[in-house]
Each structure stands twice: as C-alpha cells, then as structure tokens.
Design a protein around this motif. Structure first.
Motif, PDB file in Angstrom:
ATOM      1  N   ARG A  85       0.835  -1.206   0.000  1.00  0.00           N
ATOM      2  CA  ARG A  85       0.000   0.000   0.000  1.00  0.00           C
ATOM      3  C   ARG A  85       0.869   1.254   0.000  1.00  0.00           C
ATOM      4  N   LEU A  86       1.939   1.255   0.804  1.00  0.00           N
ATOM      5  CA  LEU A  86       2.829   2.409   0.841  1.00  0.00           C
ATOM      6  C   LEU A  86       3.572   2.581  -0.483  1.00  0.00           C
ATOM      7  N   LEU A  87       3.994   1.492  -1.100  1.00  0.00           N
ATOM      8  CA  LEU A  87       4.660   1.591  -2.401  1.00  0.00           C
ATOM      9  C   LEU A  87       3.696   2.102  -3.466  1.00  0.00           C
ATOM     10  N   ALA A  88       2.435   1.699  -3.403  1.00  0.00           N
ATOM     11  CA  ALA A  88       1.437   2.226  -4.340  1.00  0.00           C
ATOM     12  C   ALA A  88       1.264   3.733  -4.125  1.00  0.00           C
ATOM     13  N   HIS A  89       1.318   4.161  -2.872  1.00  0.00           N
ATOM     14  CA  HIS A  89       1.226   5.589  -2.584  1.00  0.00           C
ATOM     15  C   HIS A  89       2.448   6.318  -3.165  1.00  0.00           C
ATOM     16  N   GLY A  90       3.629   5.721  -3.032  1.00  0.00           N
ATOM     17  CA  GLY A  90       4.834   6.299  -3.622  1.00  0.00           C
ATOM     18  C   GLY A  90       4.702   6.442  -5.132  1.00  0.00           C
ATOM     19  N   ALA A  91       4.126   5.435  -5.784  1.00  0.00           N
ATOM     20  CA  ALA A  91       3.908   5.508  -7.235  1.00  0.00           C
ATOM     21  C   ALA A  91       2.933   6.632  -7.571  1.00  0.00           C
ATOM     22  N   ASP A  92       1.885   6.788  -6.761  1.00  0.00           N
ATOM     23  CA  ASP A  92       0.932   7.883  -6.979  1.00  0.00           C
ATOM     24  C   ASP A  92       1.626   9.241  -6.841  1.00  0.00           C
ATOM     25  N   VAL A 138      14.235  -8.629  -2.229  1.00  0.00           N
ATOM     26  CA  VAL A 138      14.209  -8.347  -3.670  1.00  0.00           C
ATOM     27  C   VAL A 138      12.928  -8.936  -4.274  1.00  0.00           C
ATOM     28  N   ARG A 139      12.601 -10.162  -3.894  1.00  0.00           N
ATOM     29  CA  ARG A 139      11.378 -10.802  -4.406  1.00  0.00           C
ATOM     30  C   ARG A 139      10.127 -10.043  -3.963  1.00  0.00           C
ATOM     31  N   PHE A 140      10.123  -9.506  -2.737  1.00  0.00           N
ATOM     32  CA  PHE A 140       8.974  -8.712  -2.284  1.00  0.00           C
ATOM     33  C   PHE A 140       8.760  -7.534  -3.233  1.00  0.00           C
ATOM     34  N   TYR A 141       9.823  -6.778  -3.512  1.00  0.00           N
ATOM     35  CA  TYR A 141       9.694  -5.621  -4.401  1.00  0.00           C
ATOM     36  C   TYR A 141       9.295  -6.043  -5.813  1.00  0.00           C
ATOM     37  N   GLU A 142       9.840  -7.141  -6.297  1.00  0.00           N
ATOM     38  CA  GLU A 142       9.432  -7.623  -7.616  1.00  0.00           C
ATOM     39  C   GLU A 142       7.942  -7.947  -7.631  1.00  0.00           C
ATOM     40  N   GLY A 143       7.426  -8.492  -6.540  1.00  0.00           N
ATOM     41  CA  GLY A 143       6.001  -8.777  -6.426  1.00  0.00           C
ATOM     42  C   GLY A 143       5.144  -7.521  -6.406  1.00  0.00           C
TER      43      GLY A 143
END
Length: 177
Positions: free
Chosen positions: A113-120, A143-148
């Motif tokens: 959710r926080l990464l989606a906010h960063g993208a926004d 690394v796999r978490f971020y790729e996901g």
C-alpha cells in the motif's frame, strides 16, 4: 493483499521521528529473531545516533508518509532523492528512501500500500520512474517482495563499510507510464 478498508495513509509531521524509530526497532527485532541481521543489524535504531538523526531528517524533510490502521502507525515510507551509493537514474525519478512495516500487522499489505502511494506521488509530479534499493540477502527475499510489487531488479551494488562486513544491495525500478 492490501486491506484498503483498514489502512489509511497520512503525511509525516516534524514530531514523527519516534514513530519511525519504533517501526525500525520492531523490524530489527523481528529480523534478529530470525537470524536475519545482515540488513539492519541487531541493535535498536532508537539507540543508534545515526538512525536517530535519519529519523529526524525523514520527519522534517517533507517526504515521510505513514500507513495507519485504527490510529496506529504500522508502516512508514520516505521518498525523495536517491542515496549517493546507488547508480544515478538516467531520467527524473522519485526514490524510496525508506520502507518499514510493523511485522505485528503482517498480511495486511502495508508495504504494498505504501509503495502504491509512492507511485501515486511520482505520477502526481509527472515522473515515470520510481526506484528503491534494498538488502540483497542470499535468498533475495526482500528483492522478491519488491518484484512482487511491480519493480524490476536493475543494479546490484555493494556498500563498503570500514571494519564491518560489506552490505550487498539491489536497486529496483518501476516504470509508471
């Protein structure tokens, strides 16, 4: 999976450094319990002058965001310019300087959710690139978490630390256009 109903995102405020340190301490303890000390070590961030200074900078720098559930900070995101130890981007970008979550709330999709906010935030600024770096453990779990979350591993790097074990990192990028 992100539980959108339970997670809200709010901007950080100058007095939020203790919340950042609490999240760091929680994550460090969780990692240490699992013998995964390569990322952030074993000592609480709240006792490390460098981490305290870093948390203060996040809280006053204008790029700090918190995920909350039921009024409790359960994750933090700090965005801004890339750190000096990673290869520079070839275009304007927004950089994730910090992503930390409270493992007591695992499974709610807080990091995603926080990464989606960063993208926004990047899109709102007219940027087509969001980058992050993370600890590159032998099993590449982070690394796999971020790729996901839609990122692609780009540049591996190593931070040399005098008198300490070198820190292996991985830069990841997410196209937003």
């Amino acid at each position: 999976m992100t539980d959108e109903r339970r997670i809200t995102v709010r901007p950080g405020r100058p007095g939020d450094a203790p919340a950042v340190l609490r999240l760091f301490d929680s994550a460090i303890a969780w990692l240490a319990e699992r013998d995964r000390t390569g990322q952030w070590g074993v000592n609480p961030a709240s006792t490390d002058p460098r981490r305290i200074e870093q948390a203060d900078a996040y809280a006053t720098g204008g790029g700090l965001w918190f995920a909350e559930t039921d009024g409790t900070e359960v994750g933090a995101l700090a965005v801004g310019a890339a750190t000096e130890y990673v290869p520079p981007a070839t275009e304007p970008e927004l950089y994730v300087n910090l992503l930390v979550t409270d493992r007591a709330y695992a499974g709610l999709g807080i990091g995603a959710r926080l990464l989606a906010h960063g993208a926004d935030l990047a899109r709102e600024r007219g940027l087509g690139l969001l980058r992050v770096d993370c600890y590159r453990s032998p099993d590449r779990a982070l690394v796999r978490f971020y790729e996901g979350c839609g990122f692609t591993a780009t540049d591996p790097f190593t931070v040399e630390r005098p008198g300490r074990t070198p820190w292996p990192g991985q830069v990841l990028a997410r196209r937003l256009d």
